[in-house]
Structures are given as C-alpha cells and as structure tokens.
Scaffold this motif. Structure first.
Motif, PDB file in Angstrom:
ATOM      1  N   TRP A   1      -0.907  -7.785  -2.687  1.00 14.01           N
ATOM      2  CA  TRP A   1      -0.426  -7.552  -1.331  1.00 14.01           C
ATOM      3  C   TRP A   1       1.050  -7.939  -1.299  1.00 14.01           C
ATOM      4  O   TRP A   1       1.573  -8.527  -2.247  1.00 14.01           O
ATOM      5  CB  TRP A   1      -1.253  -8.281  -0.285  1.00 14.01           C
ATOM      6  CG  TRP A   1      -1.271  -9.781  -0.314  1.00 14.01           C
ATOM      7  CD1 TRP A   1      -1.896 -10.589  -1.207  1.00 14.01           C
ATOM      8  CD2 TRP A   1      -0.641 -10.659   0.636  1.00 14.01           C
ATOM      9  NE1 TRP A   1      -1.711 -11.906  -0.897  1.00 14.01           N
ATOM     10  CE2 TRP A   1      -0.945 -11.978   0.236  1.00 14.01           C
ATOM     11  CE3 TRP A   1       0.128 -10.460   1.775  1.00 14.01           C
ATOM     12  CZ2 TRP A   1      -0.499 -13.099   0.941  1.00 14.01           C
ATOM     13  CZ3 TRP A   1       0.578 -11.562   2.490  1.00 14.01           C
ATOM     14  CH2 TRP A   1       0.264 -12.858   2.080  1.00 14.01           C
ATOM     15  N   VAL A   2       1.743  -7.571  -0.238  1.00 12.12           N
ATOM     16  CA  VAL A   2       3.200  -7.623  -0.213  1.00 12.12           C
ATOM     17  C   VAL A   2       3.719  -8.668   0.770  1.00 12.12           C
ATOM     18  O   VAL A   2       3.216  -8.776   1.894  1.00 12.12           O
ATOM     19  CB  VAL A   2       3.778  -6.234   0.156  1.00 12.12           C
ATOM     20  CG1 VAL A   2       5.296  -6.294   0.353  1.00 12.12           C
ATOM     21  CG2 VAL A   2       3.423  -5.202  -0.911  1.00 12.12           C
TER      22      VAL A   2
ATOM     23  N   ALA B   1      -7.430  -2.358   2.182  1.00 16.23           N
ATOM     24  CA  ALA B   1      -7.486  -3.104   0.927  1.00 16.23           C
ATOM     25  C   ALA B   1      -7.734  -4.590   1.197  1.00 16.23           C
ATOM     26  O   ALA B   1      -7.188  -5.172   2.137  1.00 16.23           O
ATOM     27  CB  ALA B   1      -6.194  -2.916   0.144  1.00 16.23           C
ATOM     28  N   LEU B   2      -8.551  -5.203   0.339  1.00 15.05           N
ATOM     29  CA  LEU B   2      -8.887  -6.626   0.451  1.00 15.05           C
ATOM     30  C   LEU B   2      -8.678  -7.292  -0.906  1.00 15.05           C
ATOM     31  O   LEU B   2      -9.624  -7.811  -1.511  1.00 15.05           O
ATOM     32  CB  LEU B   2     -10.340  -6.790   0.905  1.00 15.05           C
ATOM     33  CG  LEU B   2     -10.707  -6.153   2.253  1.00 15.05           C
ATOM     34  CD1 LEU B   2     -12.210  -6.201   2.469  1.00 15.05           C
ATOM     35  CD2 LEU B   2      -9.975  -6.854   3.388  1.00 15.05           C
TER      36      LEU B   2
ATOM     37  N   LEU C   1       5.246  -9.547  -4.752  1.00 12.44           N
ATOM     38  CA  LEU C   1       3.858  -9.117  -4.800  1.00 12.44           C
ATOM     39  C   LEU C   1       2.986 -10.337  -5.051  1.00 12.44           C
ATOM     40  O   LEU C   1       3.187 -11.072  -6.015  1.00 12.44           O
ATOM     41  CB  LEU C   1       3.643  -8.083  -5.907  1.00 12.44           C
ATOM     42  CG  LEU C   1       4.379  -6.748  -5.759  1.00 12.44           C
ATOM     43  CD1 LEU C   1       3.951  -5.797  -6.870  1.00 12.44           C
ATOM     44  CD2 LEU C   1       4.135  -6.119  -4.394  1.00 12.44           C
ATOM     45  N   GLN C   2       2.037 -10.557  -4.167  1.00 11.69           N
ATOM     46  CA  GLN C   2       1.113 -11.669  -4.312  1.00 11.69           C
ATOM     47  C   GLN C   2      -0.151 -11.112  -4.984  1.00 11.69           C
ATOM     48  O   GLN C   2      -0.810 -10.225  -4.444  1.00 11.69           O
ATOM     49  CB  GLN C   2       0.800 -12.281  -2.946  1.00 11.69           C
ATOM     50  CG  GLN C   2       2.037 -12.630  -2.119  1.00 11.69           C
ATOM     51  CD  GLN C   2       2.911 -13.708  -2.749  1.00 11.69           C
ATOM     52  OE1 GLN C   2       2.479 -14.442  -3.644  1.00 11.69           O
ATOM     53  NE2 GLN C   2       4.149 -13.834  -2.282  1.00 11.69           N
ATOM     54  N   HIS C   3      -0.444 -11.625  -6.176  1.00 12.62           N
ATOM     55  CA  HIS C   3      -1.510 -11.055  -7.003  1.00 12.62           C
ATOM     56  C   HIS C   3      -2.845 -11.764  -6.779  1.00 12.62           C
ATOM     57  O   HIS C   3      -2.895 -12.982  -6.654  1.00 12.62           O
ATOM     58  CB  HIS C   3      -1.141 -11.167  -8.487  1.00 12.62           C
ATOM     59  CG  HIS C   3       0.215 -10.634  -8.826  1.00 12.62           C
ATOM     60  ND1 HIS C   3       0.509  -9.290  -8.831  1.00 12.62           N
ATOM     61  CD2 HIS C   3       1.371 -11.276  -9.163  1.00 12.62           C
ATOM     62  CE1 HIS C   3       1.779  -9.120  -9.177  1.00 12.62           C
ATOM     63  NE2 HIS C   3       2.324 -10.314  -9.359  1.00 12.62           N
TER      64      HIS C   3
ATOM     65  N   THR D   1       8.017 -12.075   5.863  1.00 16.65           N
ATOM     66  CA  THR D   1       7.048 -11.222   6.536  1.00 16.65           C
ATOM     67  C   THR D   1       5.972 -10.827   5.529  1.00 16.65           C
ATOM     68  O   THR D   1       6.242 -10.706   4.332  1.00 16.65           O
ATOM     69  CB  THR D   1       7.704  -9.966   7.136  1.00 16.65           C
ATOM     70  OG1 THR D   1       8.524  -9.324   6.148  1.00 16.65           O
ATOM     71  CG2 THR D   1       8.561 -10.329   8.340  1.00 16.65           C
ATOM     72  N   GLY D   2       4.733 -10.638   6.006  1.00 16.12           N
ATOM     73  CA  GLY D   2       3.624 -10.307   5.128  1.00 16.12           C
ATOM     74  C   GLY D   2       2.940  -9.015   5.542  1.00 16.12           C
ATOM     75  O   GLY D   2       2.940  -8.655   6.728  1.00 16.12           O
ATOM     76  N   TYR D   3       2.340  -8.338   4.554  1.00 11.65           N
ATOM     77  CA  TYR D   3       1.742  -7.014   4.762  1.00 11.65           C
ATOM     78  C   TYR D   3       0.428  -6.953   3.984  1.00 11.65           C
ATOM     79  O   TYR D   3       0.432  -6.726   2.767  1.00 11.65           O
ATOM     80  CB  TYR D   3       2.708  -5.918   4.282  1.00 11.65           C
ATOM     81  CG  TYR D   3       4.106  -6.103   4.823  1.00 11.65           C
ATOM     82  CD1 TYR D   3       4.523  -5.455   5.978  1.00 11.65           C
ATOM     83  CD2 TYR D   3       4.985  -6.999   4.207  1.00 11.65           C
ATOM     84  CE1 TYR D   3       5.788  -5.678   6.498  1.00 11.65           C
ATOM     85  CE2 TYR D   3       6.251  -7.224   4.721  1.00 11.65           C
ATOM     86  CZ  TYR D   3       6.645  -6.567   5.868  1.00 11.65           C
ATOM     87  OH  TYR D   3       7.896  -6.797   6.384  1.00 11.65           O
ATOM     88  N   TYR D   4      -0.678  -7.149   4.676  1.00 14.79           N
ATOM     89  CA  TYR D   4      -1.989  -7.160   4.024  1.00 14.79           C
ATOM     90  C   TYR D   4      -2.745  -5.880   4.390  1.00 14.79           C
ATOM     91  O   TYR D   4      -2.459  -5.250   5.407  1.00 14.79           O
ATOM     92  CB  TYR D   4      -2.772  -8.398   4.466  1.00 14.79           C
ATOM     93  CG  TYR D   4      -3.883  -8.808   3.533  1.00 14.79           C
ATOM     94  CD1 TYR D   4      -3.596  -9.288   2.259  1.00 14.79           C
ATOM     95  CD2 TYR D   4      -5.220  -8.721   3.910  1.00 14.79           C
ATOM     96  CE1 TYR D   4      -4.615  -9.679   1.392  1.00 14.79           C
ATOM     97  CE2 TYR D   4      -6.240  -9.107   3.058  1.00 14.79           C
ATOM     98  CZ  TYR D   4      -5.932  -9.579   1.797  1.00 14.79           C
ATOM     99  OH  TYR D   4      -6.935  -9.957   0.930  1.00 14.79           O
TER     100      TYR D   4
END
Length: 217
Positions: A90-91, A129-130, A82-84, A101-104
């Motif tokens: 975001w994941v 989400a932003l 989890l990137q805070h 892989t990233g999921y924004y």
C-alpha cells in the motif's frame, strides 16, 4: 497552528514500532499543507464519511473516497513509500513539513518506492485490496492523514498489520480529518463513525456524509 511534540513522548508512544526519534530532540510539524483532493477535480465522487483508521475507535484520521474515474492521485508533491505486507503493498507519501498521507485498498499501483511525485500524479486505482488485512466494501481509497515529526523517512511500516497501523501507529501519529480544508472543501467529522460533512468553501454548499458531491474547485 504549529504543533510541537516532545520526542520523549513519541518514543514512549511508538515503542517497538520502528519510528526512530532522538530522545533529546523537540520535533516540529509544519502547519497543515495545501492538499488537493486525492483525485481529479470536476467529477462526481462518493464519500463514505470520516472515521478512525480502523473504523471503530481512536483519532478520526481517515476518509473514504470513490471518484467516478477510479483514479487516485497525489494531493501534493512528495516522496512515495511502499509499505509491504504478505498480501502486497500500500502507498504512503511523505510531504514537506513532517506530513504523510496514506492510500489503502488501491489496486494497480503505478508508483515505486522512493519515487518523487508531483501533485496530480497517478498513484493507482480505487479498489478493495487488503495487503495487510482489514476489510473493504466497494472500490474506494482509504485516505489517511499522519504527522511524523523528526525524520519521516525513518517511519517504515513495512510488514505491520492493518490492525497495528490503524490502532497503535494511529494513536501516535494519526491526524484528525475534522476541520481540515482539502482541495477547496472543509471536512467536518460527525459524532458517529462514517459520518460528517463536506463544505464547498467557494459557495458554502454542504454535502452530508456519507454522500455524493461534485468535486469542483
């Protein structure tokens, strides 16, 4: 094709980003893994097309997906990070061989930091989400590809703005979507941002992007 990147170049490219790469090591990334699509197959999905992470300049390592069931799933087994940011989380998922892989834009995140997930695990829902900035129109997942030679777990993007990740980090570690086969579909980038094609490998059916297609296997 196996990509070799000299760590000394990575150090220069990622200075100040917290990406720890030994200056004397030569890092190796495995061939592109067998990713599934980041949602359940068999449903209608809309894609806004292939684009750079910021939708403006740089490597086109991103593609937007809006599956009908709004559920985002892991395309391959890996470890969640989890990137805070001040606005939330975001994941990202680190996969074997130095791939991430990233999921924004996701909402209702269902995974935790450090959790191991299998392919198909629910990650959350498409949304707007932003947490770190940026913009979004219409619920979707901003799906991104990255290569992290060396120790991917050391690539901590906590607190980094979307602007920084989508430009400086993307320049160092973003991996083009163009030419990649994901879940039985080959994605080809167009000349312009938010364009391209999705070709179903089983029957060579082509969907122009942006556009809708049924995500059959």
């Amino acid at each position: 094709m196996i990509k070799l990147r000299l760590a000394v170049l990575l150090v220069a490219a990622t200075a100040g980003l917290g990406l720890a790469v030994p200056a004397t090591a030569t890092a190796e990334v495995a061939p592109f893994p067998a990713l599934a699509l980041p949602f359940k197959a068999g449903q209608q999905v809309y894609s806004a097309g292939i684009h750079s992470d910021d939708g403006s300049t740089g490597v086109k390592n991103a593609i937007d997906f809006s599956p009908a069931d709004r559920t985002v799933r892991a395309p391959l087994a890996g470890t969640v990070h989890l990137q805070h940011c001040a606005g939330g989380d975001w994941v990202t998922i680190d996969h074997d061989g130095g791939w991430r892989t990233g999921y924004y834009h996701m909402e209702g995140i269902e995974v935790t930091d450090g959790e191991h997930v299998e392919a198909g695990a629910e990650l959350g829902s498409t949304g707007n989400a932003l947490p770190c900035g940026g913009s979004s129109t219409g619920a979707h997942v901003h799906f991104t590809l990255w290569t992290l030679p060396g120790a991917p777990a050391a690539a901590n993007w906590d607190g980094k703005s979307f602007a920084e990740v989508s430009t400086v980090v993307a320049a160092a570690s973003g991996e083009p979507v163009d030419g990649k086969s994901i879940g039985g579909w080959r994605f080809t980038a167009g000349a312009e941002q938010y364009t391209g094609t999705a070709t179903h490998l089983a029957d060579n059916a082509v969907t122009q992007l942006p556009g809708r297609f049924r995500a059959k296997l």
